[in-house]
Design an enzyme around this catalytic site. Structure first.
Site, PDB file in Angstrom:
ATOM      1  N   ARG A  92       0.863  -1.172   0.000  1.00  0.00           N
ATOM      2  CA  ARG A  92       0.000   0.000   0.000  1.00  0.00           C
ATOM      3  C   ARG A  92       0.902   1.225   0.000  1.00  0.00           C
ATOM      4  O   ARG A  92       1.755   1.380   0.880  1.00  0.00           O
ATOM      5  CB  ARG A  92      -0.857   0.000   1.252  1.00  0.00           C
ATOM      6  N   HIS A 180      -8.046   6.792   0.257  1.00  0.00           N
ATOM      7  CA  HIS A 180      -8.843   5.585   0.537  1.00  0.00           C
ATOM      8  C   HIS A 180      -9.304   4.913  -0.754  1.00  0.00           C
ATOM      9  O   HIS A 180     -10.314   4.204  -0.776  1.00  0.00           O
ATOM     10  CB  HIS A 180     -10.073   5.890   1.420  1.00  0.00           C
ATOM     11  N   ARG A 240      -8.104  13.756  13.337  1.00  0.00           N
ATOM     12  CA  ARG A 240      -7.914  14.849  12.358  1.00  0.00           C
ATOM     13  C   ARG A 240      -9.233  15.627  12.214  1.00  0.00           C
ATOM     14  O   ARG A 240     -10.297  15.039  12.306  1.00  0.00           O
ATOM     15  CB  ARG A 240      -7.525  14.274  10.989  1.00  0.00           C
TER      16      ARG A 240
END
Ligand code: ADP
Length: 394
Positions: A92, A180, A240
């Site tokens: 990833r 994402h 966040r």
């Protein structure tokens, strides 16, 4: 048969999974594992695909001092104790920059290009690339595939991926990328199987995990994202803030004398559900708390999710379905109910019993807006990409 190791490397932890790939392309998950506490209290935990624990051990900090060393320790465990020797590794990688719109087989040249995107994601990209670089040096013949969180959004139109700032910044890479993407891509591939009636329709997918964002899908393709240049924008997250007036940041720097590093630390680690509640970034703890600040933080989170749904519905020119996924989306009936209540104006009618049972379809029959819960699987998506990139070369 190929054995694919999927790696998700962060600053202090490396998550990994092993998949067996049949020649038919079918993938079977074999192992899930994680090394956390890298450089401080390294600990390897591994389990088989059913979750039965097969390893739990600690290392000396000097033996697992960085991310490549952690992956090396994980590979040694797989090789020496489980007799697993990966034939390929899928990584990833958070940022594929403006160029990479699909996964890529890593070469020294590709790696050099990916290193140019470190300034775009300084907290993630270096950790994603470090194990790739070390494996490339040590085992240059072992195929490694980089799978990007940005790639699925690369088809966004120019109107979507621009900020209203001078064009020179866009040219140097200041764009609304969206993240994402591996999760959204997986959901887009699942919808034709689990919800064919909405697979080619106008769908919002809400990836609500410790990081959270939302994506507008039209016919299974991403057309808009709540996230932009970094994984800070959009809806609030565990720690966040999501969308915030840039003037707040100027205030912190100019009036409060905060350094760029202090502002970054605040934005990545101290805001969101944690900052707002003053209690926790974990929705389970907030749901269990009697403190009104916990309820306020959850309400604010759901309000912002619904507010962004309005924006994404506008990007789609209407809305047919809303899909919840990731840790909060898959597990919190309470958050889903609160969001659904705020989407009634778009035609959402929640089936409370189906929602409480975590069913796949959680809207009532006849609901104008269909509501779904679809578990995501980013690791399987990476394994699929890795397997697909290897096959033509065989
Ligand atoms: P990531 O992969 O980004 O670390 P996840 O998708 O695993 O995040 O989501 C983690 C979050 O999901 C946790 O912080 C927690 O808030 C939430 N979560 C997990 N399980 C539950 C649950 N049973 N009920 C409510 N929230 C949950």
């Amino acid at each position: 048969m190929d054995t694919i190791l999927v790696v998700n490397a962060g600053s202090s932890s490396v998550k990994f999974q092993v998949f067996a790939a049949q020649s038919s392309g079918e993938l079977t998950r074999k192992i899930k594992g994680q090394i956390d506490g890298i450089g401080t209290r390294p600990r390897l935990r591994g389990s088989d695909a059913d979750g039965a624990q097969s390893a739990d051990r600690e290392f000396r900090p000097e033996d697992v001092a960085d991310v490549p060393a952690a992956l090396h320790a994980a590979a040694a465990w797989l090789r020496d104790e489980l007799r697993i020797n990966p034939t390929a590794i899928g990584h990833r990688v958070v940022h594929g920059g403006p160029d990479f719109d699909r996964p890529v087989l890593v070469t020294a040249e590709v790696l050099a290009r990916l290193e140019r995107y470190v300034p775009l994601a300084p907290l993630h990209q270096p950790h994603n690339l470090a194990p790739i670089r070390s494996i490339l040096a040590r085992s240059p013949d072992l195929p490694q595939v980089a799978c990007f969180d940005t790639a699925f959004h690369r088809g966004h139109s120019a109107i979507v991926d621009h900020y209203a700032i001078p064009e020179r910044f866009y040219t140097e890479g200041v764009r609304r990328y969206g993240f994402h993407g591996l999760s959204y891509e997986y959901i887009a591939t699942r919808l034709p199987q689990v919800a064919p009636e909405i697979a080619s329709a106008r769908v919002i997918v809400a990836h609500l995990g410790s990081g959270a964002s939302m994506c507008a899908l039209a016919g299974g393709r991403s057309v808009e994202s709540s996230m932009g240049f970094t994984a800070l924008d959009g809806i609030p997250m565990g720690t966040r803030p999501g969308q915030i007036d840039p003037g707040v940041l100027l205030y912190l720097i100019e009036q409060k004398g905060m350094s760029a590093a202090a502002v970054a630390d605040l934005l990545y680690r101290e805001c969101g559900l944690k900052g707002l509640s003053g209690i926790s970034n974990d929705v389970r703890e907030l749901q269990a708390s009697k403190d009104p600040r916990a309820q306020f933080a959850l309400d604010h989170f759901c309000y912002r999710v619904a507010l962004h749904a309005g924006m994404l519905a506008s990007a789609l020119g209407g809305l047919d379905a809303f899909v919840f996924t990731a840790g909060i989306g898959e597990n919190s009936a309470d958050v889903r109910a609160r969001v659904a209540a705020r989407l009634e104006w778009l035609g959402a009618e929640l089936d409370a019993a189906a929602n409480a049972a975590h069913a796949m379809l959680i809207s009532r029959q006849g609901s104008r807006l269909a509501l779904y819960v679809v578990p995501t699987d980013e690791e399987l998506m990476i394994a699929r990409h890795t397997s697909a990139l290897l096959r033509p070369t065989r």
